[in-house]
Scaffold this active site. Sequence first.
Site, PDB file in Angstrom:
ATOM      1  N   GLY A   7      -2.743  -5.901  -1.408  1.00  0.00           N
ATOM      2  CA  GLY A   7      -2.935  -6.539  -2.703  1.00  0.00           C
ATOM      3  C   GLY A   7      -2.944  -8.059  -2.638  1.00  0.00           C
ATOM      4  O   GLY A   7      -2.086  -8.667  -2.006  1.00  0.00           O
TER       5      GLY A   7
ATOM      6  N   CYS B  91       0.489   0.317  -8.434  1.00  0.00           N
ATOM      7  CA  CYS B  91       1.807  -0.043  -7.909  1.00  0.00           C
ATOM      8  C   CYS B  91       2.915   0.063  -8.958  1.00  0.00           C
ATOM      9  O   CYS B  91       2.913  -0.665  -9.945  1.00  0.00           O
ATOM     10  CB  CYS B  91       1.781  -1.462  -7.341  1.00  0.00           C
ATOM     11  SG  CYS B  91       3.324  -1.881  -6.511  1.00  0.00           S
TER      12      CYS B  91
ATOM     13  N   LYS C  98      -8.148   1.682  -8.129  1.00  0.00           N
ATOM     14  CA  LYS C  98      -7.052   2.441  -7.514  1.00  0.00           C
ATOM     15  C   LYS C  98      -6.111   2.901  -8.617  1.00  0.00           C
ATOM     16  O   LYS C  98      -5.420   2.102  -9.235  1.00  0.00           O
ATOM     17  CB  LYS C  98      -6.294   1.596  -6.500  1.00  0.00           C
ATOM     18  CG  LYS C  98      -5.168   2.378  -5.806  1.00  0.00           C
ATOM     19  CD  LYS C  98      -4.373   1.506  -4.878  1.00  0.00           C
ATOM     20  CE  LYS C  98      -5.055   1.461  -3.538  1.00  0.00           C
ATOM     21  NZ  LYS C  98      -4.209   0.788  -2.514  1.00  0.00           N
TER      22      LYS C  98
ATOM     23  N   THR D  11       0.813   5.289  -4.463  1.00  0.00           N
ATOM     24  CA  THR D  11       2.267   5.230  -4.417  1.00  0.00           C
ATOM     25  C   THR D  11       2.832   6.167  -5.466  1.00  0.00           C
ATOM     26  O   THR D  11       2.476   6.076  -6.636  1.00  0.00           O
ATOM     27  CB  THR D  11       2.763   3.792  -4.700  1.00  0.00           C
ATOM     28  OG1 THR D  11       2.227   2.935  -3.697  1.00  0.00           O
ATOM     29  CG2 THR D  11       4.271   3.716  -4.686  1.00  0.00           C
TER      30      THR D  11
END
Length: 173
Positions: free
Chosen positions: A8, A94, A130, A158
Site C-alpha cells: 500500500g 485493510c 481490492k 486480510t
Amino acid sequence: LGAIITKGTSMKPKMGNKPPRIAETTSGMMNAIGLENPGLDYFVENDLPFLKQFDTPIIVNCFGGAEGTIGAYVDICEALNKLPIDGVEINLSCPNVKAGCLAFGTTYEGVKEITSACRKVLTSKPLIVKLTPNVTDITLPAKGAEEAGADAISLINTITAMKIDIEKRRPIL
C-alpha cells in the site's frame, strides 16, 4: 511473473501501528501493520526506478492515507495516473486502519462511490479494487466495483482476527 503489485502506498508517508505488530499462532500468523509506507514521493524516486529495471508490469496498490477519505483516494489515483506504471489497485480491504478501507469496502454503495470517483481520474490505467472479505456477502461490494468501472476485483486479502492487547499479549474480550 505476471506482475509486481506493490504494498500500500499513500500520498504522504504513514506510520503503521506500534510494535509488536506480528504474532505467531499455532495456525499461522496474525498481523496489524497498519499500512506503513514512505509515501508517493519516496516511491517515485526510489522504488519505481528499481522496479522499472525488470520486464514485468507494475501495479501500485494505494489507499487514502491516514485521513482515508474519498478525496485522498482520488488524489493518489490522479497522481498514479501520470506515472509509468501498468495499473492501480485501490485497497478497500485493510482492517488495521482507523479511517477509509473497511469503511468504504463493506457496502455496495461505498465501493461503488469510491470506485467511481477513482475511475474518473484514473483514465489511462486499469483499475483493480481490492475488497475486504469481512462482509457477509462479498457479491454486493463486488457488484458495486464492477458497475463503477473496475477492470478487475481482488478478493480475500486480510481477514479480521480477534482483538488483542498487544502490550499484554492477551485477547480483548
